[in-house]
Design an enzyme around this catalytic site. Sequence first.
Site, short mmCIF file in Angstrom:
data_model
loop_
_atom_site.label_atom_id
_atom_site.label_comp_id
_atom_site.label_asym_id
_atom_site.label_seq_id
_atom_site.Cartn_x
_atom_site.Cartn_y
_atom_site.Cartn_z
N LYS A 96 -1.85 32.04 -48.99
CA LYS A 96 -3.23 31.73 -49.38
C LYS A 96 -3.78 32.82 -50.29
CE LYS A 96 -4.49 28.92 -45.41
NZ LYS A 96 -5.50 28.66 -44.37
N ARG A 121 -2.56 38.22 -43.70
CA ARG A 121 -1.44 39.17 -43.87
C ARG A 121 -1.28 40.15 -42.70
NH1 ARG A 121 -0.42 40.71 -49.98
NH2 ARG A 121 0.24 38.53 -49.91
N VAL A 126 2.78 30.81 -42.85
CA VAL A 126 1.71 30.97 -43.83
C VAL A 126 1.26 32.43 -43.84
CG1 VAL A 126 -0.10 30.28 -42.18
CG2 VAL A 126 -0.54 30.08 -44.63
N ASP A 166 -1.90 34.22 -44.35
CA ASP A 166 -3.34 34.01 -44.46
C ASP A 166 -3.99 35.39 -44.61
OD1 ASP A 166 -5.98 33.33 -44.13
OD2 ASP A 166 -5.66 31.98 -42.45
N TYR A 192 0.23 21.57 -40.86
CA TYR A 192 1.70 21.47 -40.90
C TYR A 192 2.16 20.25 -40.10
CZ TYR A 192 2.01 25.87 -43.29
OH TYR A 192 1.91 26.86 -44.25
N PRO A 193 3.23 19.61 -40.56
CA PRO A 193 3.67 18.38 -39.88
C PRO A 193 4.01 18.62 -38.41
CG PRO A 193 5.33 19.14 -41.48
CD PRO A 193 4.09 19.93 -41.72
N TRP A 194 4.56 19.80 -38.09
CA TRP A 194 4.96 20.06 -36.70
C TRP A 194 3.77 20.24 -35.77
CZ3 TRP A 194 7.24 22.70 -40.84
CH2 TRP A 194 6.66 23.91 -41.22
N GLU A 195 2.58 20.35 -36.34
CA GLU A 195 1.37 20.43 -35.52
C GLU A 195 0.77 19.04 -35.29
OE1 GLU A 195 -0.18 22.81 -34.01
OE2 GLU A 195 0.42 24.71 -34.92
#
Lengths: 263, 263
Positions: free
Chosen positions: A182, A140, A136, A138, A239-242
Amino acid sequence: MPTPLCADGKLRPTYEDIHKLIDRSAAYIKADFDPDLMVLISGGGLIPGRIMRSFLKRPSELDPTRLRNIPTQAIGLSLYEEVAGMVEGSIGKSVTRTQWISEKALLGHKDPSKKVEEGKDAGGLVGKKILIVDEVDDSRTTLQYAYQELYNDVRQALSSMSEQERAAVPATKFACFVVHNKRNIKKGKLPILNENNHIAGDGAAPANNNQPVERIENGIVEGIRYYAGEDTENEWIAYPWESEDITEHNRLAADARKKAGQK
Amino acid sequence: MPTPLCADGKLRPTYEDIHKLIDRSAAYIKADFDPDLMVLISGGGLIPGRIMRSFLKRPSELDPTRLRNIPTQAIGLSLYEEVAGMVEGSIGKSVTRTQWISEKALLGHKDPSKKVEEGKDAGGLVGKKILIVDEVDDSRTTLQYAYQELYNDVRQALSSMSEQERAAVPATKFACFVVHNKRNIKKGKLPILNENNHIAGDGAAPANNNQPVERIENGIVEGIRYYAGEDTENEWIAYPWESEDITEHNRLAADARKKAGQK
């Protein structure tokens, strides 16, 4: 289709959503930039980068009927997390490298232990089209750091080469891909070459797909191409991995899709 | 529940299957080994390792009410793929390092540029419980190489330390985790400490969960703990991140589950 908001205001993309987003983005990136290698920012960039790799294969130099993966390096940066061995005051103030590219990976072609055949790719970052991958964008800050440091490394590597060696390699080019960007005020700055056409998300060509003007300075194309799978507002992205409960994560994601009228 | 065979004889775990397998395995690994850090074998270990990281968090040293990720390093090895700059004859004959741990990451505590507070973890691999992560254990060659080389690096690092420094660090321990272990004849060898209880897949304690006897030799526990999410026969495993069509992948996986009487 944009990722719909869940009832608690979070975005919950599923693994499948992200795989498809990367699939579509990769098709665009392959046509627009065709990276020679990837640099994954750990840990966020590891999963997106590994998925991306499956879509950026190239015909093998040894056997063109087979596809090979493009080389991948991981770099570790720490902004948010404490790093073992650092005192409290220094955390959060600056980006810390926890893993980086080795000199060998940077200067592959100069390593005398490698037997390089005439005209074959000698490895290394110099002279390559480099795609930096993260999860992501966010603030930068991480992306700015990664780009600046890799740029400086390539610049230094080039200045250590002879005039003749430098003339033999093409200009090094940079691009970056993030799954989500974002729409924030960015603390970090990037000299983006394709400011108005950075979204490859739906696989459609962006509104403005003019090729950016490339200005070569000391063997490196100035600026960076920027690609994002999807632009979002300033929402929390789970995120799914979290996820500690992937079944519940997927249930909430499906609920949100249904509510948004997506199938 | 074992991954069911698809009609074409391939195993097609979904992202969710793998996330759950790692979730359950992590609970067992945390209780049995509780790793201090992970070394991910690129590219296969990147996704399993990133998921695993979410389940191996620890209370922060600075603020124990918060959880922090354990440090992660990626290493790159190449057995099957051609490596840029290598001539044809040398491919497949030996394992090639494409990325490795830096000396700084190996010897964190000895780096004079880091300010280490008394009693705080100084980083590095030496004195740590190291979990090596990969996707599949097929011939075991990559795992053998990764373990041997990391073992040798730690051994060399220890021998560069003073008697006093060595006495101050605990014994370094190794473990490895793979999502799938194929019941193959293994070309590569590993001195496995827990030969008969390596499966953590269903979260149940293995049949024999006696703690293995640990013998310390020169500051390193001899041998390696081995964990696999699931044992399989010698079937082709089609990982979701390799899929060019994730919708079709999931459809075939669901078909296989239905046929096997799984929900």
